[in-house]
Motif scaffolding. Structure first.
Motif, PDB file in Angstrom:
ATOM      1  N   PRO A 152       0.804  -1.231   0.000  1.00 45.83           N
ATOM      2  CA  PRO A 152       0.000   0.000   0.000  1.00 45.83           C
ATOM      3  C   PRO A 152       0.829   1.268   0.000  1.00 45.83           C
ATOM      4  CG  PRO A 152      -0.138  -1.174   2.101  1.00 45.83           C
ATOM      5  CD  PRO A 152       0.496  -2.099   1.128  1.00 45.83           C
ATOM      6  N   GLU A 153       1.994   1.254   0.664  1.00 50.43           N
ATOM      7  CA  GLU A 153       2.786   2.478   0.682  1.00 50.43           C
ATOM      8  C   GLU A 153       3.325   2.812  -0.708  1.00 50.43           C
ATOM      9  OE1 GLU A 153       5.458  -0.946   1.958  1.00 50.43           O
ATOM     10  OE2 GLU A 153       3.446  -0.192   2.418  1.00 50.43           O
ATOM     11  N   ARG A 154       3.579   1.809  -1.532  1.00 49.47           N
ATOM     12  CA  ARG A 154       4.023   2.064  -2.906  1.00 49.47           C
ATOM     13  C   ARG A 154       2.894   2.686  -3.729  1.00 49.47           C
ATOM     14  NH1 ARG A 154       8.847  -0.388  -4.287  1.00 49.47           N
ATOM     15  NH2 ARG A 154       9.670  -1.865  -2.762  1.00 49.47           N
ATOM     16  N   LEU A 155       1.675   2.233  -3.459  1.00 50.76           N
ATOM     17  CA  LEU A 155       0.532   2.796  -4.163  1.00 50.76           C
ATOM     18  C   LEU A 155       0.366   4.274  -3.823  1.00 50.76           C
ATOM     19  CD1 LEU A 155      -1.921   2.224  -5.984  1.00 50.76           C
ATOM     20  CD2 LEU A 155      -3.181   1.555  -3.938  1.00 50.76           C
ATOM     21  N   VAL A 156       0.531   4.633  -2.570  1.00 47.70           N
ATOM     22  CA  VAL A 156       0.414   6.019  -2.146  1.00 47.70           C
ATOM     23  C   VAL A 156       1.514   6.880  -2.765  1.00 47.70           C
ATOM     24  CG1 VAL A 156       0.495   7.579  -0.167  1.00 47.70           C
ATOM     25  CG2 VAL A 156      -0.758   5.417   0.001  1.00 47.70           C
TER      26      VAL A 156
END
Length: 335
Positions: A152-156
């Protein structure tokens, strides 16, 4: 559903109906509620007496009624998208505009306003905004795939990068294009519901329906994801596929909504928190509550934008941004 849930649903539906009628009745030209009800009934084929006629009837049926439907669709859709993205990214501050979707839509709309003009008639602006939002979503997915991970942090991070990129492009278009269009650019990028019309409402209804449908179809997987990725994996859920599917469908829904409303921020951030406080975290009730509260919130914001400085109209995004700023400050101080 529990008795409390039924009571909340009934109260919310009654408030939604009251606000919808208020949105039709009040504005730069206030109209009597009784005459509005008779006009609406007459348009539905019911003979309940003489309603409005002439310009007043056109204000109700051709301007304020489609605008009210658009406000409810956009509010419900953006709120549900916010709830979905907050779960998939495990980020309480995630909303549809964290991932560059609004920046892409703004760039597409501004390119029409300042450079290309209305080549496709009334559909030119929505089509360009829709294309820009889809392009930004595609860019996020491409960056995510090249990063080799789906955390998820990569998506953000990918969303923030695309947001800044399209924001810079929008600024360049403003300076490179027709300077006389600056007011139109400002009004669209601040959000508004002035494009509402019966011809383009199906696009907004599609966006809201897609967002709600995504939440319903993936509700069990999203519920499992609340317990963490390991828990979801143990239940046989492909977390990476779930995350990408929800993001792609949410991006498509957001593109359809912002293509007509412009950049309306904070709805997708605020409403899911309010809905969780009322119905809990499970995504069946959460999606329904988010849609209802989102529609109510945007009706209130649109009504305020039309009456605060009447007959001048404020961009509705200014109202939602003010409410969102107060909400975030309250959230931070309480924690």
């Amino acid at each position: 559903m529990t008795a409390r849930a039924w009571a909340l649903s009934g109260a919310g539906a009654a408030l939604l109906l009251a606000l919808a009628l208020a949105g039709i009745a009040y504005g730069s030209t206030p109209l009597p509620l009784g005459a509005i009800l008779r006009t609406l009934a007459g348009a539905a084929g019911l003979d309940v007496g003489q309603g409005l006629s002439g310009p007043a009837a056109r204000i109700v049926l051709d301007l304020r009624l489609p605008r009210t439907v658009l406000a409810m669709s956009v509010g419900a859709g953006l709120a549900v998208v916010g709830a979905l993205l907050q779960t998939t990214t495990r980020n309480d501050l995630a909303d549809p505009f964290l991932f560059g979707l609004s920046s892409g839509a703004a760039a597409g709309a501004v390119s029409v306003i300042t450079l290309f003009g209305d080549r496709l008639g009334v559909w030119t602006l929505p089509a360009a905004a829709f294309a820009g939002a889809l392009l930004s979503a595609l860019a996020v997915l491409v960056l995510l795939s090249r990063e080799g991970g789906k955390a998820p942090e990569r998506l953000v991070i990918a969303g923030l990068a695309v947001s800044f990129l399209f924001g810079a492009l929008t600024t360049w278009l403003v300076f490179a294009g027709d300077q006389r269009a600056a007011y139109s650019v400002l009004f669209w990028t601040a959000g508004g519901l002035g494009l509402a019309g019966w011809s383009n409402l199906p696009l907004a209804l599609f966006g809201a329906g897609l967002a709600i449908g995504t939440g319903i179809v993936f509700r069990h997987g999203l519920d499992a994801l609340l317990g963490g990725e390991e828990t979801a994996h143990s239940l046989g859920i492909d977390v990476a596929r779930l995350r990408l599917s929800v993001f792609a469908l949410s991006a498509l829904a957001t593109a359809a909504l912002v293509a007509l409303s412009g950049v309306i921020g904070f709805v997708g951030l605020m409403v899911p928190h309010l809905a969780r406080a009322l119905v809990g975290v499970r995504h069946g009730p959460l999606v329904a509550a988010s849609a209802l509260i989102g529609a109510i919130l945007l009706l209130i914001s649109d009504l305020a934008s039309r009456v605060v400085l009447a007959p001048q109209e404020l961009p509705v995004g200014i109202v939602t941004s003010a409410l969102g700023a107060a909400f975030v400050l309250t959230l931070v101080l309480r924690r």
